[in-house]
Design a protein around this motif. Structure first.
Motif, PDB file in Angstrom:
ATOM      1  N   THR A 104      89.528  -1.189  39.030  1.00 29.93           N
ATOM      2  CA  THR A 104      89.891  -1.358  40.442  1.00 29.93           C
ATOM      3  C   THR A 104      91.398  -1.497  40.610  1.00 29.93           C
ATOM      4  O   THR A 104      91.996  -0.865  41.481  1.00 29.93           O
ATOM      5  CB  THR A 104      89.171  -2.582  41.042  1.00 29.93           C
ATOM      6  N   ALA A 105      92.014  -2.315  39.771  1.00 35.49           N
ATOM      7  CA  ALA A 105      93.475  -2.447  39.829  1.00 35.49           C
ATOM      8  C   ALA A 105      94.143  -1.110  39.539  1.00 35.49           C
ATOM      9  O   ALA A 105      95.129  -0.745  40.185  1.00 35.49           O
ATOM     10  CB  ALA A 105      93.947  -3.514  38.842  1.00 35.49           C
ATOM     11  N   GLY A 106      93.569  -0.375  38.601  1.00 37.49           N
ATOM     12  CA  GLY A 106      94.105   0.936  38.272  1.00 37.49           C
ATOM     13  C   GLY A 106      93.978   1.924  39.420  1.00 37.49           C
ATOM     14  O   GLY A 106      94.909   2.684  39.710  1.00 37.49           O
ATOM     15  N   VAL A 107      92.844   1.910  40.093  1.00 38.43           N
ATOM     16  CA  VAL A 107      92.648   2.827  41.222  1.00 38.43           C
ATOM     17  C   VAL A 107      93.571   2.456  42.369  1.00 38.43           C
ATOM     18  O   VAL A 107      94.228   3.321  42.966  1.00 38.43           O
ATOM     19  CB  VAL A 107      91.172   2.843  41.675  1.00 38.43           C
ATOM     20  N   ALA A 108      93.647   1.169  42.702  1.00 45.24           N
ATOM     21  CA  ALA A 108      94.527   0.744  43.800  1.00 45.24           C
ATOM     22  C   ALA A 108      95.982   1.093  43.486  1.00 45.24           C
ATOM     23  O   ALA A 108      96.703   1.630  44.337  1.00 45.24           O
ATOM     24  CB  ALA A 108      94.379  -0.758  44.036  1.00 45.24           C
ATOM     25  N   THR A 109      96.400   0.828  42.258  1.00 45.22           N
ATOM     26  CA  THR A 109      97.770   1.158  41.861  1.00 45.22           C
ATOM     27  C   THR A 109      97.986   2.660  41.867  1.00 45.22           C
ATOM     28  O   THR A 109      99.040   3.144  42.305  1.00 45.22           O
ATOM     29  CB  THR A 109      98.075   0.570  40.471  1.00 45.22           C
ATOM     30  N   SER A 110      96.986   3.422  41.413  1.00 50.73           N
ATOM     31  CA  SER A 110      97.144   4.876  41.376  1.00 50.73           C
ATOM     32  C   SER A 110      97.279   5.468  42.773  1.00 50.73           C
ATOM     33  O   SER A 110      98.004   6.448  42.972  1.00 50.73           O
ATOM     34  CB  SER A 110      95.984   5.531  40.620  1.00 50.73           C
ATOM     35  N   ILE A 111      96.605   4.874  43.751  1.00 57.27           N
ATOM     36  CA  ILE A 111      96.749   5.350  45.136  1.00 57.27           C
ATOM     37  C   ILE A 111      98.196   5.171  45.590  1.00 57.27           C
ATOM     38  O   ILE A 111      98.793   6.074  46.197  1.00 57.27           O
ATOM     39  CB  ILE A 111      95.760   4.631  46.073  1.00 57.27           C
ATOM     40  N   ALA A 126      97.982   9.011  50.548  1.00 61.66           N
ATOM     41  CA  ALA A 126      96.856   8.074  50.573  1.00 61.66           C
ATOM     42  C   ALA A 126      96.045   8.334  51.840  1.00 61.66           C
ATOM     43  O   ALA A 126      96.213   7.677  52.849  1.00 61.66           O
ATOM     44  CB  ALA A 126      97.355   6.638  50.530  1.00 61.66           C
ATOM     45  N   SER A 127      95.150   9.292  51.746  1.00 65.49           N
ATOM     46  CA  SER A 127      94.315   9.647  52.897  1.00 65.49           C
ATOM     47  C   SER A 127      93.296   8.541  53.165  1.00 65.49           C
ATOM     48  O   SER A 127      93.070   7.658  52.334  1.00 65.49           O
ATOM     49  CB  SER A 127      93.572  10.956  52.620  1.00 65.49           C
ATOM     50  N   ARG A 128      92.658   8.631  54.323  1.00 68.17           N
ATOM     51  CA  ARG A 128      91.645   7.615  54.637  1.00 68.17           C
ATOM     52  C   ARG A 128      90.501   7.671  53.637  1.00 68.17           C
ATOM     53  O   ARG A 128      89.898   6.650  53.334  1.00 68.17           O
ATOM     54  CB  ARG A 128      91.187   7.763  56.082  1.00 68.17           C
ATOM     55  N   TRP A 129      90.185   8.852  53.089  1.00 70.63           N
ATOM     56  CA  TRP A 129      89.096   8.955  52.117  1.00 70.63           C
ATOM     57  C   TRP A 129      89.475   8.297  50.795  1.00 70.63           C
ATOM     58  O   TRP A 129      88.645   7.646  50.158  1.00 70.63           O
ATOM     59  CB  TRP A 129      88.700  10.421  51.908  1.00 70.63           C
ATOM     60  N   ARG A 130      90.718   8.462  50.384  1.00 69.16           N
ATOM     61  CA  ARG A 130      91.172   7.794  49.163  1.00 69.16           C
ATOM     62  C   ARG A 130      91.153   6.274  49.351  1.00 69.16           C
ATOM     63  O   ARG A 130      90.752   5.532  48.465  1.00 69.16           O
ATOM     64  CB  ARG A 130      92.582   8.240  48.794  1.00 69.16           C
ATOM     65  N   LEU A 131      91.632   5.825  50.493  1.00 70.16           N
ATOM     66  CA  LEU A 131      91.629   4.389  50.772  1.00 70.16           C
ATOM     67  C   LEU A 131      90.208   3.840  50.852  1.00 70.16           C
ATOM     68  O   LEU A 131      89.923   2.748  50.347  1.00 70.16           O
ATOM     69  CB  LEU A 131      92.397   4.098  52.059  1.00 70.16           C
ATOM     70  N   LEU A 132      89.293   4.589  51.471  1.00 76.08           N
ATOM     71  CA  LEU A 132      87.895   4.173  51.537  1.00 76.08           C
ATOM     72  C   LEU A 132      87.298   4.086  50.127  1.00 76.08           C
ATOM     73  O   LEU A 132      86.598   3.114  49.802  1.00 76.08           O
ATOM     74  CB  LEU A 132      87.078   5.147  52.397  1.00 76.08           C
ATOM     75  N   GLY A 133      87.599   5.075  49.295  1.00 75.88           N
ATOM     76  CA  GLY A 133      87.106   5.039  47.913  1.00 75.88           C
ATOM     77  C   GLY A 133      87.609   3.819  47.169  1.00 75.88           C
ATOM     78  O   GLY A 133      86.856   3.155  46.445  1.00 75.88           O
ATOM     79  N   GLY A 134      88.887   3.482  47.358  1.00 80.67           N
ATOM     80  CA  GLY A 134      89.440   2.284  46.729  1.00 80.67           C
ATOM     81  C   GLY A 134      88.763   1.020  47.236  1.00 80.67           C
ATOM     82  O   GLY A 134      88.444   0.115  46.458  1.00 80.67           O
ATOM     83  N   ALA A 135      88.521   0.945  48.539  1.00 78.66           N
ATOM     84  CA  ALA A 135      87.846  -0.221  49.115  1.00 78.66           C
ATOM     85  C   ALA A 135      86.424  -0.350  48.588  1.00 78.66           C
ATOM     86  O   ALA A 135      85.951  -1.457  48.298  1.00 78.66           O
ATOM     87  CB  ALA A 135      87.845  -0.128  50.639  1.00 78.66           C
ATOM     88  N   LEU A 136      85.723   0.774  48.440  1.00 75.63           N
ATOM     89  CA  LEU A 136      84.369   0.729  47.885  1.00 75.63           C
ATOM     90  C   LEU A 136      84.378   0.241  46.444  1.00 75.63           C
ATOM     91  O   LEU A 136      83.472  -0.487  46.020  1.00 75.63           O
ATOM     92  CB  LEU A 136      83.706   2.102  47.994  1.00 75.63           C
ATOM     93  N   MET A 137      85.414   0.629  45.685  1.00 74.16           N
ATOM     94  CA  MET A 137      85.506   0.143  44.309  1.00 74.16           C
ATOM     95  C   MET A 137      85.707  -1.368  44.282  1.00 74.16           C
ATOM     96  O   MET A 137      85.096  -2.064  43.465  1.00 74.16           O
ATOM     97  CB  MET A 137      86.627   0.859  43.554  1.00 74.16           C
ATOM     98  N   VAL A 138      86.549  -1.874  45.155  1.00 68.50           N
ATOM     99  CA  VAL A 138      86.774  -3.314  45.219  1.00 68.50           C
ATOM    100  C   VAL A 138      85.469  -4.024  45.543  1.00 68.50           C
ATOM    101  O   VAL A 138      85.103  -5.031  44.924  1.00 68.50           O
ATOM    102  CB  VAL A 138      87.873  -3.663  46.247  1.00 68.50           C
TER     103      VAL A 138
END
Length: 147
Positions: A104-111, A126-138
């Protein structure tokens, strides 16, 4: 190109297994950080063999070394930090929570890295879909850590 994705999947499996291996090594040696040296030697040998087998290993020239940004030389320090966390923390919080937080830290940082083109990456907004994917991972990591 599909084989590259398989290689990354294999690395992900290895990333999930490695903290358990390293933690077991640390528990069974008199000093846990000695295991980090063993891991580092294993890494050195793996990279050396891969470089020799593929012919993709050469010491940089002075010109090449001078072209490299100062911060690019410290990736091994970050890798060492991950190994130290595996040795000292992973067993206490469990594989699911450890890997979940790590990913999760890796995905958030990678965004962030992609969005701003930091650390040598090309810009990928950082599109809304990328941000949504990161939020789902969290959220997923929260569930794994709680249950």
């Amino acid at each position: 190109m599909w084989y590259l994705y398989l290689a990354v999947l294999a690395a992900g499996v290895a990333n999930a297994i490695q903290p358990g291996q390293n933690g077991t090594l640390a528990r069974n040696l008199s000093q846990p950080l000695t295991a980090g040296l063993v891991v580092g030697i294993g890494t050195l040998i793996t990279v050396l063999v891969a470089g020799l087998v593929t012919g993709r290993l050469a010491w940089p020239s002075a010109v090449e070394a001078a072209r490299v940004p100062w911060w690019a030389w410290f990736g091994g320090v970050l890798g060492g930090g991950i190994v130290v966390a595996q040795l000292l923390i992973a067993r206490q919080i469990g594989a699911g929570a450890f890997l979940g937080l790590l990913v999760t830290a890796g995905v958030a940082t990678s965004i962030l890295l992609d969005h701003f083109g930091w650390a040598g990456f090309d810009v990928h907004p950082a599109s809304r879909w990328r941000l949504l994917g990161g939020a789902l991972m969290v959220a997923g990591v929260g569930l794994v850590a709680l249950f």
